[in-house]
Design a protein around this motif. Sequence first.
Motif, PDB file in Angstrom:
ATOM      1  N   PHE A 168       4.084   6.598  -7.461  1.00 15.68           N
ATOM      2  CA  PHE A 168       3.172   5.835  -8.519  1.00 15.68           C
ATOM      3  C   PHE A 168       2.128   6.695  -8.692  1.00 15.68           C
ATOM      4  O   PHE A 168       1.293   7.005  -7.724  1.00 15.68           O
ATOM      5  N   VAL A 169       1.675   6.865  -9.888  1.00 11.32           N
ATOM      6  CA  VAL A 169       0.242   7.334 -10.255  1.00 11.32           C
ATOM      7  C   VAL A 169      -0.852   6.384 -10.635  1.00 11.32           C
ATOM      8  O   VAL A 169      -0.486   5.677 -11.483  1.00 11.32           O
ATOM      9  N   SER A 191       0.967  -1.172   0.041  1.00 14.74           N
ATOM     10  CA  SER A 191       0.253  -0.051   0.004  1.00 14.74           C
ATOM     11  C   SER A 191       0.851   1.433   0.081  1.00 14.74           C
ATOM     12  O   SER A 191       0.937   2.254   0.870  1.00 14.74           O
ATOM     13  N   PRO A 192       1.724   1.416  -1.184  1.00 16.42           N
ATOM     14  CA  PRO A 192       2.725   2.717  -0.807  1.00 16.42           C
ATOM     15  C   PRO A 192       1.823   4.007  -1.322  1.00 16.42           C
ATOM     16  O   PRO A 192       0.675   3.903  -1.913  1.00 16.42           O
ATOM     17  N   ALA A 193       2.395   4.901  -0.904  1.00 14.11           N
ATOM     18  CA  ALA A 193       2.044   6.501  -1.308  1.00 14.11           C
ATOM     19  C   ALA A 193       1.708   6.476  -2.805  1.00 14.11           C
ATOM     20  O   ALA A 193       2.653   5.970  -3.549  1.00 14.11           O
ATOM     21  N   SER A 194       0.731   7.217  -2.968  1.00 11.97           N
ATOM     22  CA  SER A 194       0.454   7.098  -4.487  1.00 11.97           C
ATOM     23  C   SER A 194      -0.297   8.828  -4.746  1.00 11.97           C
ATOM     24  O   SER A 194      -0.773   9.272  -3.931  1.00 11.97           O
ATOM     25  N   ILE A 195      -0.554   8.960  -6.047  1.00 10.82           N
ATOM     26  CA  ILE A 195      -1.105  10.122  -6.389  1.00 10.82           C
ATOM     27  C   ILE A 195      -2.117   9.988  -7.765  1.00 10.82           C
ATOM     28  O   ILE A 195      -1.789   9.019  -8.460  1.00 10.82           O
ATOM     29  N   THR A 196      -3.036  10.553  -7.714  1.00 12.25           N
ATOM     30  CA  THR A 196      -3.891  10.484  -9.122  1.00 12.25           C
ATOM     31  C   THR A 196      -3.329  11.148 -10.246  1.00 12.25           C
ATOM     32  O   THR A 196      -2.751  12.125  -9.943  1.00 12.25           O
ATOM     33  N   PRO A 197      -3.745  10.799 -11.439  1.00 12.90           N
ATOM     34  CA  PRO A 197      -3.249  11.649 -12.801  1.00 12.90           C
ATOM     35  C   PRO A 197      -3.645  13.119 -12.785  1.00 12.90           C
ATOM     36  O   PRO A 197      -2.968  13.996 -13.162  1.00 12.90           O
ATOM     37  N   GLY A 198      -4.854  13.371 -12.156  1.00 16.84           N
ATOM     38  CA  GLY A 198      -5.424  14.699 -12.364  1.00 16.84           C
ATOM     39  C   GLY A 198      -5.071  15.617 -11.405  1.00 16.84           C
ATOM     40  O   GLY A 198      -5.299  16.821 -11.403  1.00 16.84           O
TER      41      GLY A 198
END
Length: 322
Positions: A297-298, A271-278
């Motif tokens: 990761f996106v 469950s790594p930190a991630s971000i959304t493409p928008g």
Amino acid sequence: MTDTEKLLVTARQVITDEARALDTLAESLDGRFAEAVQLILQAKGRIIVSGIGKSGHIGHKIAATLASTGTPAYFVHPAEASHGDLGMLSEGDVVLAISNSGEAPELANLLVFTRRFGIPLIGLSSKMDSALMKQADVHLQIPSLGEACGFGMVPSISTTLTLAMGDALAIALMKYRDFRPENFRDFHPGGKLGAQLSKVRDLMHAGDALPLVAENTPMSDALIEISQKGFGVAGVVAADGSLAGIITDGDLRRHMDGLLDKSSAEVMTASPASITPGAMAQEAVAVMNQRKITCLFVVDPDNGGKAEGLLHIHDCLRAGLG
């Protein structure tokens, strides 16, 4: 009093006078301002801004601000208008004519043209009984408060008020249209502002550039993937295609004993930190700074949590974010 002190007294007085004038302008606004906004909103064409001298310089800025905030606009010099540029005006346009006195002779042909062809005219002046305001359909009046020089000859207070009125128009229109940061970036793709308004999808790496391995991938193969892709990490993909974890340099050090005998799932951080493409790229930088990591990761939750890209801090720095 020293020369420096005298200069500072003058400078502070100018700024104080202009600040007080702005307060007066704010208090003077009435329904005519709303009429001007509605007239512009109803326009099917563009907003043509015109003025001569210092009013022309301010007009250039007002037109540019309107254009960059969702209201198509351009500046037409009144003298050039009399020599062919009136052809730039057409049905559906709205003219914003600026003159502090309202009597600038260079505007005469432009005013006549708007009356002849029924082009709506917004007058911006300090004199309600001027030729400009008598012709105008909507009146934007700035208070007549003299100039900061003290003898009424150097446009200063009047140009400050005119500029403020233009900004008020542009931002009122922008808010009415719900013009958002992502829209703003479309008109400002370059420079620092463009960087600040970049989205993650604008900067991320995608496709074959992504370092991805399956959960059952042997660490010997995972290390090759990490090395070949050059980001120093690998994403671990679950059987359903979603991003299950990430393998970082820290994970490698923690599992150094017997590392090559393990699978990717045994070494990864789940469950790594991630971000959304928008998301805004600045938001990604904030996450990386807060967590003291160098990449994200996106992941799009609406696409099954699959990894769609990878954003590295170096990409953000190259774009002017920090």
